[in-house]
Design a protein around this motif. Structure first.
Motif, PDB file in Angstrom:
ATOM      1  N   THR A  47     -54.204   5.320 -16.420  1.00  0.00           N
ATOM      2  CA  THR A  47     -54.575   5.264 -17.837  1.00  0.00           C
ATOM      3  C   THR A  47     -55.448   4.046 -18.106  1.00  0.00           C
ATOM      4  O   THR A  47     -56.454   4.129 -18.804  1.00  0.00           O
ATOM      5  N   GLY A  51     -59.018   5.585 -17.512  1.00  0.00           N
ATOM      6  CA  GLY A  51     -59.135   6.022 -18.902  1.00  0.00           C
ATOM      7  C   GLY A  51     -59.539   4.933 -19.861  1.00  0.00           C
ATOM      8  O   GLY A  51     -59.701   5.186 -21.047  1.00  0.00           O
ATOM      9  N   ASP A  75     -55.024   8.765 -22.775  1.00  0.00           N
ATOM     10  CA  ASP A  75     -56.189   7.893 -22.911  1.00  0.00           C
ATOM     11  C   ASP A  75     -57.311   8.684 -23.565  1.00  0.00           C
ATOM     12  O   ASP A  75     -57.229   9.905 -23.701  1.00  0.00           O
ATOM     13  N   SER A  76     -58.352   7.987 -23.988  1.00  0.00           N
ATOM     14  CA  SER A  76     -59.529   8.618 -24.587  1.00  0.00           C
ATOM     15  C   SER A  76     -60.743   8.415 -23.694  1.00  0.00           C
ATOM     16  O   SER A  76     -61.874   8.337 -24.169  1.00  0.00           O
ATOM     17  N   GLY A  77     -60.484   8.313 -22.402  1.00  0.00           N
ATOM     18  CA  GLY A  77     -61.542   8.040 -21.433  1.00  0.00           C
ATOM     19  C   GLY A  77     -62.408   9.240 -21.141  1.00  0.00           C
ATOM     20  O   GLY A  77     -62.454  10.205 -21.910  1.00  0.00           O
ATOM     21  N   SER A 115     -56.709  17.587 -19.499  1.00  0.00           N
ATOM     22  CA  SER A 115     -57.880  16.724 -19.452  1.00  0.00           C
ATOM     23  C   SER A 115     -59.140  17.547 -19.649  1.00  0.00           C
ATOM     24  O   SER A 115     -59.283  18.623 -19.076  1.00  0.00           O
ATOM     25  N   GLY A 120     -60.843  12.618 -22.751  1.00  0.00           N
ATOM     26  CA  GLY A 120     -59.624  11.931 -22.358  1.00  0.00           C
ATOM     27  C   GLY A 120     -58.640  12.805 -21.608  1.00  0.00           C
ATOM     28  O   GLY A 120     -58.890  13.979 -21.328  1.00  0.00           O
ATOM     29  N   THR A 121     -57.512  12.201 -21.307  1.00  0.00           N
ATOM     30  CA  THR A 121     -56.499  12.834 -20.466  1.00  0.00           C
ATOM     31  C   THR A 121     -55.111  12.507 -20.994  1.00  0.00           C
ATOM     32  O   THR A 121     -54.855  11.391 -21.436  1.00  0.00           O
TER      33      THR A 121
END
Length: 139
Positions: A47, A51, A75-77, A115, A120-121
């Motif tokens: 994360t 992320g 996360d917002s990656g 994801s 994100g994921t």
């Protein structure tokens, strides 16, 4: 449910400590606690590193009088472009051993990942106290 931020190495230590404490309070044995903490550590590190940070939600469960623990890492990656490849033992996008996602999956009773590239994921894992029948037949 409790939410903990994941934005630094210090936060990773807090995540591990909180998972171990909660698992012990729920009646998980030492081996199960270690598996949960290891999975949480891998997922929290992912994360943070992949992320760009996020948070973990920790939720004690009691379904059918069987204690369990659900951990969600969000996360917002950039997301994961190829989930099948990412879940392959030995696959890594960095300098690690490539056992993060696949290793975490082996350490818990239930594992899910959501994801989308650019969005994100979220990885959610659940473990149930062993020695008792799982309410979902997992384990």
């Amino acid at each position: 449910m409790t939410s903990l931020p994941i934005g630094s190495d210090v936060d990773l230590a807090w995540v591990r400590q909180r998972v171990r404490q909660t698992a012990a309070e729920l009646g998980f044995g030492l081996v199960q606690q270690t598996k949960l903490v290891t999975a949480a550590s891998e997922l929290a590190r992912n994360t943070l590193i992949h992320g760009g940070g996020g948070h973990m939600e920790i939720t004690p469960l009691d379904e059918g009088h069987v204690p369990g623990l659900r951990l969600s890492f969000t996360d917002s990656g950039p997301g994961i472009r190829d989930l099948d490849l990412a879940m392959t033992d030995g696959y890594t996008t960095g300098i690690g051993l490539g056992s993060g996602l696949s290793g975490a999956r082996r350490l818990v009773d239930e594992f899910s990942i959501d994801s989308r590239p650019g969005h994100g994921t979220t990885v959610t894992v659940t473990a149930w106290v062993t020695g008792l029948p799982s309410p979902r037949g997992a384990g």
